[in-house]
Write an enzyme that holds these catalytic residues in place. Structure first.
Site, PDB file in Angstrom:
ATOM      1  N   SER A 125       0.837  -1.205   0.000  1.00 37.95           N
ATOM      2  CA  SER A 125       0.000   0.000   0.000  1.00 37.95           C
ATOM      3  C   SER A 125       0.879   1.266   0.000  1.00 37.95           C
ATOM      4  O   SER A 125       1.684   1.441  -0.917  1.00 37.95           O
ATOM      5  CB  SER A 125      -0.961  -0.060   1.192  1.00 37.95           C
ATOM      6  N   ASP A 129      -8.703  -5.119  -5.490  1.00 40.64           N
ATOM      7  CA  ASP A 129      -8.400  -3.903  -4.724  1.00 40.64           C
ATOM      8  C   ASP A 129      -9.149  -2.708  -5.315  1.00 40.64           C
ATOM      9  O   ASP A 129      -8.994  -2.395  -6.492  1.00 40.64           O
ATOM     10  CB  ASP A 129      -6.883  -3.651  -4.763  1.00 40.64           C
ATOM     11  N   HIS A 171      -8.238  -4.671  -0.857  1.00 41.78           N
ATOM     12  CA  HIS A 171      -6.946  -4.091  -0.512  1.00 41.78           C
ATOM     13  C   HIS A 171      -6.143  -4.931   0.493  1.00 41.78           C
ATOM     14  O   HIS A 171      -4.952  -5.178   0.285  1.00 41.78           O
ATOM     15  CB  HIS A 171      -7.154  -2.664   0.006  1.00 41.78           C
TER      16      HIS A 171
END
Lengths: 363, 363
Positions: free
Chosen positions: B149, B304, B333
């Site tokens: 991320s 995601d 995610h």
């Protein structure tokens, strides 16, 4: 002239709205009992019509509205060169409870004003429109029910509640049930609006502008696909606009003219939708889907973040006479309302062909 | 014991957090000049280490943190039976500015307290960690930079800013640029938080709880895939929990212990990320991507909603030695942080194999 609102912002590209092509009507139901048990003394359904009902009263098509939309929401489908020719058909475009014109939190007197307006369900809307059609217009059968988004939710409900009423059902960018993600998405948007204490539990003296702005900004993230943003497709409408300008323009305008209680009411209507909860089906969604009789054209947008194609595929497997035709588009949810020229052409072609088929085949 | 926060809620399934496996450190940079030109008198980087640096100082792996995470964020990758064996490697897990431990709006004195803390960029974070590694730990080369991320954003930035520093780059569920949709998504969340006037432009006396709640509720809609919700996969952790209970539990807990200015600072860091803006590349993202030298394992999650696979595919086409390996998961995610057993196994296997390859092949 009815003001445009909500998603219509995305659709102003589509049809010039400076001429009202529809005849404008209202239908009032006395003592309308909602599914929640609340009785509204006067339930008003606003609707527009296009074309003329023929003598046999069998050329009607029902077009139930989407979130916060007016009866103008389907004009991208209407015309002699489009799927719905108003010189041959009688088009009835109804407006959902809560849009500010049909009975809504904002326009209903106490004891049902504002936050005290009952949460009307999609079934309540279908029931009210069924009475409008049968009692007011003396129409007992329609050629089709065609709906986008919450209009699709209504189309699915018609297929379950009144399986013999329509020859055809068309649902674009909408599902027969609001799946948990849809509930969560809308809950986040409502949390954003109500974080503004000016909302005051719905009893605001002046609009909670900051909350409505936040509601619109959150909504904006869901409206188009991520790839739409990467490719900067807002420039289709505004070639010179930067991302920051696009965001600020939307912040200022998206839902800005809608009433906060109306926005929340329709979101609650949306959240609760489930054809499986129709009386007689005892919560059994699969059985409700299997009960649909009319040929059904199911058109999810391939990139819709509200009603993702996976949910549509899941539901379609249970619908007996379904044609699942995804819309190949990067425009996310608005693809289902012809949000751009290519989608409009695709939908008009597929829907026009579907309506013209003598006997659509089962899958 | 460092408190877990943010996304870690989703990851508490993964690793029991009752034992601190890391050694805990801080590194302070005097007069740290941020990319925006603001000079922080004391910039503090908190980090954890696992294992021991060998005599040649060449067994280090850098693990930069994700949104609001602590240095514990990669423990799902660490162990003798996992991709990162701390008996052989020296793992340096750094914490982003703004997480409440490294220098943050919440812990920095005036004139940079709260909303006056400068918006640190991903490059600022990489610069600070580069100084930590080279000046404090005397490490001039690492085996790998591995990031999830915002950690992936840092990994991509390392590959551009310091192309010879790492033998390998691994980026899971993160992109080299925050594309416009990411900007809009975060803008909606910030609008939700700041609709609460208790936020008071960042100068709140007590936490804007309602705004933080709204921020978390909006975020929740983006966290997992829509299909995750349809299949009710929250029941993986809580089999008896209803949807309403799941929503209310998240509303109460998600980000509840984070500082509002910290939440916004890291969101702004995220929004601004673009390796193309690295000095010397003049905004040319494609050239920045082409400049990467190390073999790069690029692992988007197939579902995601923050960093969609389409954006990853777009970027990957320009990266010379990329292996694009999507994570087949419904977990959206968090799949990129081993959000469940299958994803953890998949990531450990792919990352372990990638790190062990003598000479990963070019595409």
């Amino acid at each position: 002239m009815i003001r445009f609102c909500g998603l219509a912002i995305a659709l102003t590209l589509v049809v010039p709205q400076d001429v009202d092509r529809a005849a404008h009507h209202e239908f009032v139901i006395d003592n309308f009992r909602t599914e929640s048990g609340v009785v509204l003394p006067k339930a008003r359904i606003v609707y527009g019509t296009y074309g003329h009902l023929d003598a046999a009263r069998d050329n009607a098509v029902l077009l139930p509205s989407h979130y916060m939309a007016t009866h103008h929401g389907y004009e991208w489908l209407i015309g002699s060169d489009r799927a719905l020719d108003e010189s041959k058909l009688f088009l009835v475009a109804t407006e959902l409870f809560g849009n500010g014109h049909s009975s809504s939190p904002s326009n209903t007197p106490e004891p049902f004003h504002g936050p005290r307006f009952p949460v009307t369900t999609i079934r309540d809307n279908v029931d009210a429109v069924h009475r409008l059609l049968t009692e007011d217009l003396k129409i007992t059968h329609v050629r089709a029910v065609i709906g986008f988004s919450m209009g699709a939710q209504q189309a699915f409900q018609w297929a379950v509640s009144h399986p013999d009423f329509a020859d055809r059902i068309v649902a674009t960018a909408g599902t027969a049930k609001t799946w948990p993600h849809g509930v969560v998405r809308l809950e986040g948007q409502i949390a954003a609006l109500t974080a503004d204490p000016a909302f005051n539990g719905g009893d605001y003296a002046s609009p909670p502008r900051k909350g409505i702005e936040a509601y619109g900004m959150v909504w904006l993230g869901w409206l188009y696909s991520q790839e739409w943003w990467r490719r900067e497709l807002w420039k289709t409408a505004a070639p010179d606009r930067t991302l920051d300008q696009e965001i600020e323009n939307r912040r200022r305008t998206f839902f800005a003219n809608n009433d906060a209680n109306d926005l929340i009411l329709q979101a609650r209507t949306w959240q609760r939708h489930d054809v499986g909860a129709t009386p007689g089906f005892n919560g059994d969604l699969e059985r409700a889907l299997r009960s649909m009789k009319a040929p059904l054209l199911y058109m999810p947008s391939e990139t819709d973040l509200y009603f993702p194609i996976g949910d549509a595929r899941f539901e379609a497997q249970f619908i007996p006479r379904v044609s699942l035709v995804p819309i190949p588009s990067l425009w996310g949810h608005p693809a289902g309302a012809g949000g751009n020229a290519a989608d409009r052409a695709f939908l008009n072609e597929k829907i026009g062909r579907f309506l013209a088929e003598r006997q659509p085949s089962a899958r």
